[in-house]
Design a protein around this motif. Structure first.
Motif, PDB file in Angstrom:
ATOM      1  N   MET A 171      10.943  42.188  31.637  1.00  0.00           N
ATOM      2  CA  MET A 171      11.346  43.593  31.556  1.00  0.00           C
ATOM      3  C   MET A 171      12.483  43.761  30.552  1.00  0.00           C
ATOM      4  SD  MET A 171      12.390  45.915  34.798  1.00  0.00           S
ATOM      5  CE  MET A 171      13.883  46.822  34.631  1.00  0.00           C
ATOM      6  N   ASN A 172      12.314  44.723  29.668  1.00  0.00           N
ATOM      7  CA  ASN A 172      13.318  44.932  28.628  1.00  0.00           C
ATOM      8  C   ASN A 172      14.083  46.215  28.895  1.00  0.00           C
ATOM      9  OD1 ASN A 172      14.843  45.061  26.400  1.00  0.00           O
ATOM     10  ND2 ASN A 172      13.150  45.231  24.929  1.00  0.00           N
ATOM     11  N   ASP A 173      15.351  46.072  29.339  1.00  0.00           N
ATOM     12  CA  ASP A 173      16.168  47.254  29.626  1.00  0.00           C
ATOM     13  C   ASP A 173      17.017  47.691  28.427  1.00  0.00           C
ATOM     14  OD1 ASP A 173      15.230  47.684  32.086  1.00  0.00           O
ATOM     15  OD2 ASP A 173      16.797  46.551  33.133  1.00  0.00           O
ATOM     16  N   ALA A 174      16.815  47.054  27.286  1.00  0.00           N
ATOM     17  CA  ALA A 174      17.636  47.383  26.120  1.00  0.00           C
ATOM     18  C   ALA A 174      17.473  48.871  25.785  1.00  0.00           C
ATOM     19  CB  ALA A 174      17.206  46.536  24.936  1.00  0.00           C
ATOM     20  N   PRO A 175      18.607  49.540  25.594  1.00  0.00           N
ATOM     21  CA  PRO A 175      18.488  50.964  25.276  1.00  0.00           C
ATOM     22  C   PRO A 175      17.734  51.144  23.960  1.00  0.00           C
ATOM     23  CG  PRO A 175      20.747  50.191  24.954  1.00  0.00           C
ATOM     24  CD  PRO A 175      19.992  49.063  25.583  1.00  0.00           C
ATOM     25  N   ASN A 176      16.886  52.156  23.918  1.00  0.00           N
ATOM     26  CA  ASN A 176      16.088  52.341  22.716  1.00  0.00           C
ATOM     27  C   ASN A 176      16.416  53.679  22.038  1.00  0.00           C
ATOM     28  OD1 ASN A 176      15.073  54.120  24.506  1.00  0.00           O
ATOM     29  ND2 ASN A 176      12.932  53.509  24.269  1.00  0.00           N
ATOM     30  N   ARG A 177      17.627  54.178  22.339  1.00  0.00           N
ATOM     31  CA  ARG A 177      17.985  55.458  21.731  1.00  0.00           C
ATOM     32  C   ARG A 177      19.466  55.450  21.389  1.00  0.00           C
ATOM     33  NH1 ARG A 177      18.147  61.541  24.316  1.00  0.00           N
ATOM     34  NH2 ARG A 177      17.460  62.591  22.417  1.00  0.00           N
ATOM     35  N   TRP A 178      19.802  55.843  20.205  1.00  0.00           N
ATOM     36  CA  TRP A 178      21.219  56.021  19.870  1.00  0.00           C
ATOM     37  C   TRP A 178      21.730  57.176  20.714  1.00  0.00           C
ATOM     38  CZ3 TRP A 178      23.588  58.900  15.155  1.00  0.00           C
ATOM     39  CH2 TRP A 178      24.974  58.617  15.080  1.00  0.00           C
ATOM     40  N   LYS A 179      22.776  56.925  21.529  1.00  0.00           N
ATOM     41  CA  LYS A 179      23.195  57.914  22.527  1.00  0.00           C
ATOM     42  C   LYS A 179      23.760  59.188  21.912  1.00  0.00           C
ATOM     43  CE  LYS A 179      23.910  54.774  26.382  1.00  0.00           C
ATOM     44  NZ  LYS A 179      24.926  54.024  27.127  1.00  0.00           N
ATOM     45  N   ARG A 180      24.067  59.134  20.615  1.00  0.00           N
ATOM     46  CA  ARG A 180      24.546  60.361  19.972  1.00  0.00           C
ATOM     47  C   ARG A 180      23.512  61.486  20.101  1.00  0.00           C
ATOM     48  NH1 ARG A 180      27.868  60.612  15.654  1.00  0.00           N
ATOM     49  NH2 ARG A 180      28.903  58.918  16.747  1.00  0.00           N
ATOM     50  N   PHE A 181      22.202  61.072  20.073  1.00  0.00           N
ATOM     51  CA  PHE A 181      21.169  62.096  20.221  1.00  0.00           C
ATOM     52  C   PHE A 181      21.245  62.760  21.585  1.00  0.00           C
ATOM     53  CE2 PHE A 181      19.409  59.917  16.557  1.00  0.00           C
ATOM     54  CZ  PHE A 181      19.010  60.998  15.782  1.00  0.00           C
TER      55      PHE A 181
END
Lengths: 698, 139
Positions: free
Chosen positions: A1-11
Motif C-alpha cells: 500500500m502506497n500512502d505517499a501523498p500524490n498532490r501538492w497541498k498548495r492546491f
C-alpha cells in the motif's frame, strides 16, 4: 500500500479560496465563449451608394437584421465612414493612447466606424492602454459617482435614511430597485425624499419594468432611467421583449418628459440568453454601443458618465441589484483609496455625527410624508431601529407586504411629486421640499439631458460645459486644494499628539513599577560577567510600552532575570547619541566586559550584538515588535547570557503568521521613532542607569 | 435663433426664455407657488422649444444623434401618456399583429399630434418588422 501523498497541498489551499467558487469556461467560440475575438466575427467593411449604406460588415442590405438596419440608418455617418473605415485599425488604436490626439478627433472617426471596425480597433489595446484610453475618452472632465440604495425589505424608512447617507457621501446619482415588483412606487418616493436631505442635485432613478419605470418618471419621482437594455443579436433583443425601434421610442419618450436616460448592455447577455451567433463578446458589445448611439441616448451605463455604474452604498445582502464589487462593507476602503492615491473617486468621507443627523432627517421626512398622505404611520420604535441599523437585518420596520400596500396606494391614487413636496413643506421639511422641487425643475430647461450631466453646487456640469480635455500630464481633471482636503478627511487618523497622549496614560502606572536612576557617564568594563542592555533615548522617559503593548518595566525585568540566572551581571545603559537598534546593540556590546550587549528601543525592537561585528551584522534581531511577546524577550536575555558564556544557543524565532504589520503599525512606529530621534544629540555620552523594579515582577 | 455650446446651460444663460409647459418661467416656480397650488405638475414639464434648443446645443457639441432624439422627443411632448404607452407597447415584438397596426399608430401620431418625425419612425419600424417577420404570433 502506497500512502505517499500524490498532490501538492498548495492546491488544497487554493481550493479553499473564494476564487474557486467561480467557474471558468474554456474558450469555445462556436458556443459563444469568446471574449475579444471569434472566427465568426465579421471583417470590417462598409459600402455606401448615393449616401446610403448598402452593406455593413459583410452583410448586404437585403440581408440586414434589425440591428444592422438600425446601425446603418442611425449610427453610421456616411460622410465620415469612407475615411474612418480606410484607416488602419492599429493607427486608430494608437491615436486612442496618444495624448496629443484630442478626444473629438476620435469620436468623429467613431461615428464612421462599423461595429466590426470598432471591435478591431479596441482589440489591439492591452489592459493598460485600455485603461488610459478609457480615462482619456471619458466625456465629462469632473469625476462623479453613482450609488445603489436598496434593502432586502423594501423598507421605505431605511431607503430614506440610506439615500440621505448616499447624498452626504457625495454620490451624484442614486438608484434603487426592489425585491417585490409592486413596491416600485414606494421605493421611488422613499429615495426621492431621502435624496433631498442635505443638499439638492442628486439625481435619482428607480429601475423597474420599462413601462412602469416611465410612469414613475412621469409622476416626477425619478430624474433618470438607466437600465434600458439593448442586446447585440436580434434574437436576444426580441427575447428581451424589445426592438431597437421600441427602445429608441422609449428614449424619445423619456426625453419628452424631461427625464434623462442611458442604455445598458453587456455582461454577456447574448451568451446567457443563448443567441450569441458564435460572435465575440467584444463585437456584440460594439453592436450594442452603435445601437445606443444611434438611438441618441445621452450616455451608456457602462462607465462613460460615472466611475461606478452603481456602487453599493448599502450592505451586500441589502443590494437588490445583486451585490456590487464595492458595497457598504467596503465603502470606507474606497474612501481610503481615494486618499492614498490622491484620486477623486467622487465620494467624500462623512463623520459619525453627520451620518446620524442625515439619517434622522431622512427618516423623519419620510415618516411625515407617509403620514400626511395617509399612506402609513411609522412608530418611534421603527424609526429608532432604522436610525442606527447598518442593514435591514437589524431593523424592526416595514415589511415587504406593508410596502406593497403603500406602493399600490401611491400608484392608484395618482400621487405625484407635487403632493410629496407639499406634504414635506406642510410638515416642516421646507429645505427638503425646496431640494426636491429643484431637482424636478431641472426638467424644464432639459440642460441635464445632455451627455454626462450632473449637478454640482446647484449648477449643471456636463460634457457640454465641462468636456474632458485631457492632453497629457497637467491637463484634464486635477484635484483642487479644497477637494484634496476633502478626500484626505478620513476618520480616525493618528498624529504625534495622539501618540504622546496615549503614552502619557501609561506614565503614572510605570512610575509605580520601575525606577530609573541615572548614575553618570557609563564606561567600558573589563569584567567578563558584564552584559549591557542598551536602552533608547525615550525608553521609560516619554514612551512606556512596546508596540505589542508590553510594559517596558516587564520587558527589562525578564531580560535582567535571565542574565542573572546565568550568574552574569546585567548593566543598563541609556544611549543618547542614537536611537537605532543596531547601534544601540553594538554600543552596548562595546561597553560590556563580556563583549555581548542588547540594544532595545522603546517600541520593543531589539538586537543581541557583539563588540567586533559590523553594525548591521548582529547575533539575533527581534524586528517584529508588534508580535514579540514577553517570553521572546525572556529568550533574548537568556541567549545574550549564553553568548557571553561563549555558548551557541538556538536563536529565538518570533513566529509570524504573515500579519499585515506594515500597514497596521507603520504610522504609529514612525511617530514613536520620531519622538526617540528628537531626543538624540550628536556625541552625547551614554549614561549608566540603576534600575529598581518595584512591582511583583522584580 | 439657434443655440450652441456657448448658450449652455440654458437655465443659466437664457433663463428668461425657459418656460414650463403652461408658460411659467423658472423664477415663477417656487415652493410657495407649489404650496398655494398655482404651480402644478404640468408646470414642471419640458416644452418642444426647450427640446429643440437642447437639440441645437447637442448638435453644436458634436452629438447629432442625441440632437435627433431630442427632436423626436419634441414631437412626443404633446402626446398623452396613455398614447405613448400604447405606441411603445405596439413597437414591442409580436404586439402588432400586422404592419397595419403600426401604420395606424403612425397616422395617429401624424394627424392628431403633428408628430411627423415619430410617424416616420414608426413607419420605418413597420417596414423592418415586416422584413424580419416580427408580426408572427408570440406565445
Amino acid at each position: 500500500m502506497n500512502d505517499a501523498p500524490n498532490r501538492w497541498k498548495r492546491f488544497a489551499d487554493w481550493d479553499e479560496r473564494p476564487l474557486r467558487l467561480d467557474k471558468f469556461a474554456v474558450e469555445d467560440w462556436k458556443n459563444g465563449f469568446a471574449a475579444f475575438s471569434s472566427p465568426a466575427d465579421p471583417k470590417p467593411g462598409v459600402t455606401i451608394k448615393g449616401g446610403r449604406v448598402v452593406s455593413l460588415d459583410g452583410v448586404a442590405e437585403h440581408d440586414f437584421d434589425m440591428i444592422d438596419r438600425f446601425i446603418a440608418s442611425y449610427h453610421l455617418d456616411p460622410e465620415v465612414a469612407p475615411e474612418a473605415m480606410a484607416m488602419p485599425s492599429e493607427d486608430v488604436a494608437r491615436m486612442l493612447v496618444d495624448m496629443h490626439v484630442p478626444r473629438e478627433k476620435l469620436t468623429r472617426l467613431a461615428h464612421g466606424m462599423t461595429p466590426a471596425k470598432l471591435a478591431d480597433v479596441v482589440s489591439r489595446l492591452n489592459a493598460l492602454e485600455i485603461a488610459f484610453a478609457y480615462s482619456k475618452m471619458r466625456a465629462r472632465k469632473t469625476p462623479g459617482n453613482q450609488g445603489h440604495v436598496t434593502n432586502a425589505k423594501d423598507d421605505p424608512l431605511q431607503l430614506a435614511a440610506d439615500a440621505a447617507i448616499a447624498v452626504a457621501l457625495g454620490f451624484d446619482e442614486v438608484e434603487t430597485t426592489m425585491r417585490v415588483a409592486r413596491n416600485a412606487w414606494s421605493n421611488a418616493v422613499a429615495c426621492a425624499i431621502g435624496a433631498a436631505v442635505g443638499r439638492w442635485g442628486t439625481l435619482f432613478q428607480c429601475s423597474s419594468e420599462e413601462a412602469e419605470e416611465l410612469q414613475i418618471g412621469m409622476a416626477g419621482f425619478t430624474s433618470y432611467a438607466e437600465t434600458v437594455s439593448v442586446y447585440g443579436t436580434e434574437k436576444t433583443f426580441v427575447d428581451g421583449d424589445d426592438t431597437p425601434w421600441s427602445k429608441a421610442f422609449l428614449a424619445a419618450a423619456y426625453a419628452s418628459r424631461g427625464i434623462k436616460m442611458r442604455c445598458t448592455s453587456g455582461a454577456g447577455s447574448e451568451l446567457l440568453m443563448g443567441f450569441h451567433e458564435s460572435k465575440s463578446l467584444l463585437y456584440l458589445e460594439a453592436r450594442c454601443l452603435c445601437l445606443q448611439r444611434g438611438m441618441g441616448v445621452q450616455g451608456t451605463q457602462k462607465g462613460s458618465d460615472l466611475i461606478c455604474s452603481g456602487m453599493g452604498s448599502i450592505l451586500a445582502y441589502d443590494n437588490s441589484f445583486n451585490p456590487s464589487l464595492i458595497n457598504g462593507e467596503e465603502l470606507e476602503d474606497y474612501l481610503v483609496l481615494q486618499r492614498d492615491f490622491e484620486a477623486d473617486g467622487g465620494l467624500t468621507p462623512i463623520s459619525e455625527g453627520q451620518s446620524l443627523d442625515v439619517r434622522a432627517r431622512g427618516i423623519a421626512a419620510l415618516s411625515a410624508v407617509y403620514e400626511e398622505l395617509g399612506l402609513a404611520t411609522a412608530t418611534d420604535a421603527m424609526k429608532a431601529s432604522v436610525l442606527v441599523a447598518s442593514g435591514s437585518d437589524e431593523t424592526k420596520s416595514f415589511n415587504p407586504r406593508d410596502v406593497a400596500m403603500i406602493s399600490e396606494a401611491i400608484k392608484a391614487r395618482g400621487i405625484t411629486v407635487i403632493d410629496v413636496i407639499k406634504a414635506l413643506a406642510k410638515r416642516g421639511f421646507r429645505a427638503e421640499a425646496e431640494n426636491l422641487l429643484n431637482v424636478v425643475k431641472l426638467r424644464i430647461s432639459g440642460d441635464y439631458l445632455q451627455t454626462s450631466a450632473m449637478v454640482r453646487d446647484g449648477k449643471i456640469v456636463s460634457a457640454v460645459n465641462d468636456p474632458n480635455t485631457y492632453a497629457g500630464p497637467g491637463s484634464g481633471y486635477r484635484l483642487t486644494d479644497e477637494r484634496r482636503r476633502e478626500i484626505m478627511g478620513i476618520r480616525d487618523v493618528l498624529d504625534q499628539k495622539e501618540v504622546l497622549r496615549s503614552e502619557a496614560q501609561h506614565q503614572a502606572q510605570e512610575a509605580r513599577n520601575i525606577d530609573y536612576r541615572e548614575l553618570g557617564e557609563a564606561a567600558a568594563s573589563s569584567d567578563a560577567k558584564d552584559v549591557v542592555i542598551g536602552i533608547s533615548p525615550a525608553f521609560g522617559l516619554k514612551l512606556f510600552q512596546t508596540t505589542a503593548g508590553h510594559k517596558l518595566s516587564d520587558v527589562l525585568s525578564v531580560m535582567v532575570e535571565e542574565i542573572k540566572r546565568r550568574s552574569l551581571k546585567p548593566r543598563i545603559v541609556r544611549f543618547r547619541h542614537t536611537a537605532d537598534t543596531s547601534f544601540l546593540g553594538l554600543s552596548a556590546a562595546r561597553l560590556a566586559g563580556s563583549g555581548v550587549g542588547i540594544g532595545i528601543q522603546a517600541k520593543g525592537t531589539a538586537v543581541i550584538h557583539q563588540k567586533d561585528r559590523l553594525p548591521h551584522h548582529n547575533l539575533e534581531l527581534f524586528s517584529n515588535a508588534p508580535i514579540t511577546r514577553l517570553e521572546h524577550y525572556r529568550g533574548l536575555g537568556a541567549n545574550a547570557a549564553a553568548y557571553a558564556l561563549s555558548e551557541m544557543p538556538e536563536p529565538v524565532v518570533v513566529p509570524t503568521r504573515g500579519e499585515a504589520m506594515g500597514s497596521r503599525y507603520h504610522a504609529r512606529v514612525a511617530m514613536i521613532y520620531a519622538i526617540e530621534t528628537a531626543m538624540t544629540s550628536e556625541g552625547a555620552a551614554p549614561i549608566e542607569v540603576a534600575v529598581t523594579f518595584k512591582g511583583a515582577a522584580s | 435663433m439657434s443655440f450652441g455650446v456657448k448658450d449652455y446651460p440654458l437655465a443659466e444663460k437664457h433663463a428668461a426664455q425657459i418656460k414650463g409647459a403652461r408658460g411659467k418661467s423658472l423664477s415663477d416656480i417656487t415652493l410657495d407657488a407649489v404650496i398655494d397650488g398655482s404651480v402644478t405638475i404640468e408646470d414642471l414639464r419640458i416644452t418642444p422649444s426647450a427640446l429643440e434648443a437642447q437639440a441645437d446645443v447637442a448638435r453644436s457639441a458634436g452629438r447629432p444623434r442625441l440632437a435627433d432624439n431630442f427632436l423626436r422627443a419634441a414631437d412626443l411632448v404633446a402626446v398623452p401618456q396613455d398614447v405613448i404607452m400604447r405606441a411603445y407597447e405596439l413597437l414591442r415584438p409580436g404586439r402588432a399583429k400586422s404592419k397595419d397596426d403600426l401604420l395606424e399608430m403612425a397616422k395617429t401620431m401624424r394627424d392628431t399630434y403633428k408628430a411627423e418625425r415619430i410617424a416616420l419612425f414608426i413607419e420605418e419600424a413597420a417596414d423592418v418588422y415586416e422584413a424580419r417577420g416580427l408580426f408572427t404570433k408570440r406565445y
